[in-house]
Design a protein around this motif. Structure first.
Motif: not given
Length: 477
Positions: A177-179, A226, A256, A460-463
């Motif tokens: 979750k934290n990359g 996510f 992911w 979700h994160p910007p990927i």
């Protein structure tokens, strides 16, 4: 009253609005209405081809682009979309011909030149692989001395010893979750352990749901980590009394994929009889090399990790039989009515490894249902489509209530077709950040009744999706 041509234009305009809203099925329906009123306008076919590309109906997209080319042999957009579709179904030589035509018609077209070069590169790579191919490559685990790999003192995660623990899984979930990644030593341990477990399972796993257990069946997750976390938040994480079956396509497209594969594998190692994994058409080498999973493994870990995953994917079961009532498999049914559950049991997946272009394994991973009776070529350009009569015969012959399959986006996350005997479940909401679909999962208790549940995508994160894909060809889809 408006003329047929004017009405067709109106349908096309409405189709464009549906396309802009990422409602691909509605767009296809409206473009089809336009074509029915005016079948001589090539742009209607190229528009519908693009909507088919977004729906992954690449076979239909090729047919539409071909029709547009017949109507206007100089329509660059038609060649371009047909080339993209050929690339998507792993026919790069055909794609090269069409991209060459785009460049011939428009020598200044930078996008076509770039994609032509990429396709030519893929063709060269395929020729190279074919030239050096050897029969039995040694396992990627050969020569890998896991015990000697040192976990650096500054690694801040939970230690993994000889057995998977819930503590390790809980820590891994938060790290992802934290990359953060897990140590490559632990990746090797997880993938090798699970390969050994699934290798010993039957090609069709047969299971019953105990009185105090709930089983959740999930469809494609496609690297949307996510959204999988949201599914677990709503429905509960896997546990001794809550079993899960993931019906293929854990990886590719979403960025992911390694996180999802490692998490599902960790649960499989912890509870081999409470986490079930079926192979999908994206748990295959040719798809992984184009749609991102190989690139992601190399970017986050190394090539050996991908090779180990590849070996484990080829060991995965192809189907799960739940209580003799539901056959769960990724794609669908067969080109031959005589196929039975016994034929599935007899498939030697260890000898074949990759599904190839024909045969039972390919059909189990690739086929799709259709509304019309009988069978027809698949809209994807690979395999077949099967009608309600085919499903009915198969269920009656094998004593099944229904088949449960995945493999296709459904706007509601699931769909009951063929008089309820063919059920599709898809668990990647807002698929690829482009399709405005919901996700779904199916809960089944000891009474074997089906409970359908929907859920929505979460931020979700910007990927972007396809961040690790082999080439930008896939960015067109």
């Amino acid at each position: 009253m408006a003329s047929a041509v004017e009405q067709a234009t109106a349908f096309k305009n409405d189709g464009n609005k549906a396309f802009a809203a990422h409602d691909w099925p509605k767009a296809i329906e409206l473009y089809t209405k336009a074509i029915e009123l005016n079948d001589k306008e090539p742009t209607y076919y190229t528009n519908r081809a693009q909507a088919h590309i977004k729906s992954e109906a690449f076979g239909y997209a090729i047919a539409d682009a071909t029709k547009a080319i017949e109507l206007n042999p100089k329509l660059i957009k038609a060649y371009f979309r047909r080339a993209v579709s050929y690339a998507a179904i792993l026919k790069p030589k055909d794609a090269v011909k069409d991209f060459k035509k785009c460049v011939e018609l428009d020598p200044a077209n930078k996008d076509a030149k770039l994609k032509l070069a990429e396709c030519q590169k893929i063709v060269r790579q395929l020729n190279f692989y074919a030239a050096i191919e050897v029969g039995d490559e040694p396992s990627a685990a050969e020569g890998l001395d896991i015990d000697s790999i040192v976990v650096e003192p500054d690694y801040d995660g939970v230690e993994l010893k000889d057995q998977m623990t819930q503590e390790f899984i809980d820590d891994m979930i938060e790290r992802f979750k934290n990359g953060k990644k897990i140590h490559k030593k632990y990746v090797y341990q997880i993938v090798i352990a699970v390969k050994n477990i699934v290798y010993e399972e039957a090609t069709m796993v047969e299971m019953k749901i105990p009185d105090d257990v709930k089983l959740t069946v999930c469809g494609d997750t496609h690297g949307q980590y996510f959204d999988l976390m949201e599914l677990f938040r709503l429905n509960g994480r896997p546990s001794e009394k809550h079993w899960y079956l993931f019906n293929g396509d854990f990886v590719d497209r979403g960025s992911w994929s390694s996180e999802i594969a490692l998490l599902l594998y960790a649960y499989k190692w912890l509870r081999p009889h409470g986490m079930y994994l079926n192979r999908g058409n994206h748990e295959t080498d040719d798809m992984n090399k184009v749609y991102g999973f190989q690139g992601e493994c190399k970017a986050k870990y190394n090539e050996r990790v991908f090779k180990l995953f590849s070996e484990s994917f080829s060991a995965l079961p192809l189907a799960t039989l739940i209580g003799s009532k539901y056959l769960v498999l990724h794609g669908g049914l067969f080109s031959d009515d005589s196929v039975t559950l016994d034929d599935i049991r007899k498939v030697d997946r260890h000898a074949q490894r990759q599904p190839g272009q024909s045969g039972l394994m390919m059909e189990m991973l690739w086929t799709d249902p259709q509304k019309a009776p009988g069978r027809s070529p698949n809209k994807r350009g690979v395999g077949i489509q099967f009608g309600p009569d085919v499903t009915k015969k198969f269920c009656e012959k094998n004593g099944l209530d229904a088949i449960i399959r995945s493999h296709e986006v459904r706007m509601d996350g699931y769909e009951e077709e063929h008089d309820g005997k063919c059920i599709t479940v898809f668990s990647a909401p807002k698929y690829c950040d482009q399709t405005e679909n919901r996700g779904a999962y199916i809960n089944i208790g000891p009474d074997y009744k089906l409970s359908f549940n929907q859920f929505d995508a979460v931020p979700h994160p910007p990927i972007k999706p396809m961040a690790y894909a082999n080439n930008s060809l896939m960015s067109m889809m």
